[in-house]
Enzyme design. Sequence first.
Site, PDB file in Angstrom:
ATOM      1  CG  HIS A 112      -0.299   0.092   2.548  1.00 45.92           C
ATOM      2  ND1 HIS A 112       0.055   1.288   3.142  1.00 45.92           N
ATOM      3  CD2 HIS A 112       0.051  -0.880   3.427  1.00 45.92           C
ATOM      4  CE1 HIS A 112       0.581   1.058   4.321  1.00 45.92           C
ATOM      5  NE2 HIS A 112       0.605  -0.247   4.517  1.00 45.92           N
TER       6      HIS A 112
ATOM      7  CB  CYS B  94       1.127  -3.787   5.285  1.00 46.78           C
ATOM      8  SG  CYS B  94      -0.407  -4.636   5.707  1.00 46.78           S
TER       9      CYS B  94
END
Length: 552
Positions: A455, A474
């Site tokens: 992301h 992440c």
Amino acid sequence: MKYKFVRDILLCLVASFALFSCHQKRELRKREIVRDVKELGEVVPEQIGERLSYTADNKTLEDKVPVHSVPALQYFYQLAANQAKWSVDGQLIPAADSMLYFIDHADEVGLPAGIYHQGALDTAIQQLHAATGSGKDAALLAEVDVMMTDAFMKMASHLRYGIAPRDSITLRPDSVLTDSALVQLLSTAIKDNNIAGTFHQLEPAYEGYHSLKAALLNFKAKYQSLHWDSLPTAYVDTPAFKQLVLNRLVQTGHVDTANGHGSDTALLREGVKAFQKEFCLFEDGQAGKKTIQVMNKSYHDWMIQAAVNLDRWRKWPDSLPNRYIFVNIPGYHMMVWDSGQVVLDSRVIVGAPRTRTPLLNSRLSNFVMYPYWRVPFSISIKEMLPAIQKDPHYLAKKNLEVIDKDGNAVNPDSVPWKKFSKNYFPYVLRQMDGLENSLGIMKFNFFNKYAVYLHDTNNRGLFRNSYRAMSHGCVRIQQWDSLAMYLIKDDKRFKRDSVRAWLDKGQKKQIDLSHSIPIYLRYYTAEGKDGQMMFYEDIYGEDKVLKKLMSL
């Protein structure tokens, strides 16, 4: 009773004699001089047979180094009627010289020479060369023969599959060379005098592997003959300590005092920066704690670090898809490969040591513009709940919604926050989309059990940091826009201009890819780039684990 006592004594004596006899049978004849070379064809096979029997009992050869496969050794010599394969009439064949070269240079492919009988073979070869007179030592020839055979089989297997056992992300469908395959490889290599070609064919074909191997060779040529002093880890930044650092940098060629100019302080700063640049540290010119730790690593330490990473390459299959995404976690970068070329290279931010980014294989299937962030339960109770309990305005500051079990947003003022704990938290926290969202304005999804993804981020300045292990697991990517445009470049359903327009308008959309793309999250603390070694910090301690598995 007396008869029984005498009988028991006799039985014990017989058993002891039998054990002694068996032990005697296992002893190897260390020397057997044969004057007539023609007789070697009879005596050497006997000596080889003794060593095969010894190995079957002990699982090692006479140097106490474990063998790769007893059945493979037996099968190889069974086909040859125990005849010597690495010598003819007492003289080593050219293939033997090639085998010895690969053993002596095993470190250049990240393998420890000792497990290939290097010490015993060096001694035995010296004795063969030093022998005078017309006699040949059949025992020594047999010893060399069996050790070279085992060394070949072991090295062939290690070049193909690595030393460490396969793990959960290994993509090879197989993990061992069968005994028959090893015998066939060795027989053909000796017959064709092509040890080098056989070994090279077993190595990974990937550019990353060969770049690392080439850089390691240059590193060895530069540093193998050098010696450098260790620096004190507890120190005061005094002139005396600065002189120690300067001396250390001179020893590895990062400071050239003969051609120096300016003050010692200037030389020291430039030397530290040169060292930091070579070893992928933040180039501030200051000999801080982390820089000193790296300066204190030995040549052997660096070679082992390269070795564990070469071993990681050997866990890949023979080929990869035509295009794929590759993330190197400790290297903090992502590459998109297409048709053998890197078409996109981006800095990334990965999980902190306490919240690691997992190693995995998956396929990226879609990306979302202006995504919500559903806060993981662990983050909600460990980080956010204490902050909410202290500051009632925390939720508004972070643009967070409170979602109940039915998926409905509830008024945070109606929630009894003080009653909640890690054992009881019946809500989900969700961060609204927008520029302040922790996921930034784009999220790339791929299936995995860890609920991680790629992301964007709302804190893009962090990409300038040299240390970028700071996420909750992440992977934040700097070139998120370029990745999105690449993923839809051949998709007729979407135009790049349309996607950019949606982004400009702040529209929330999910783009499902017509063809998912493989993604691999991997861990490499050493790479080769333009012939130079690139060493990265072992942020998760994975190298330490692998070194133990490889017995390095």
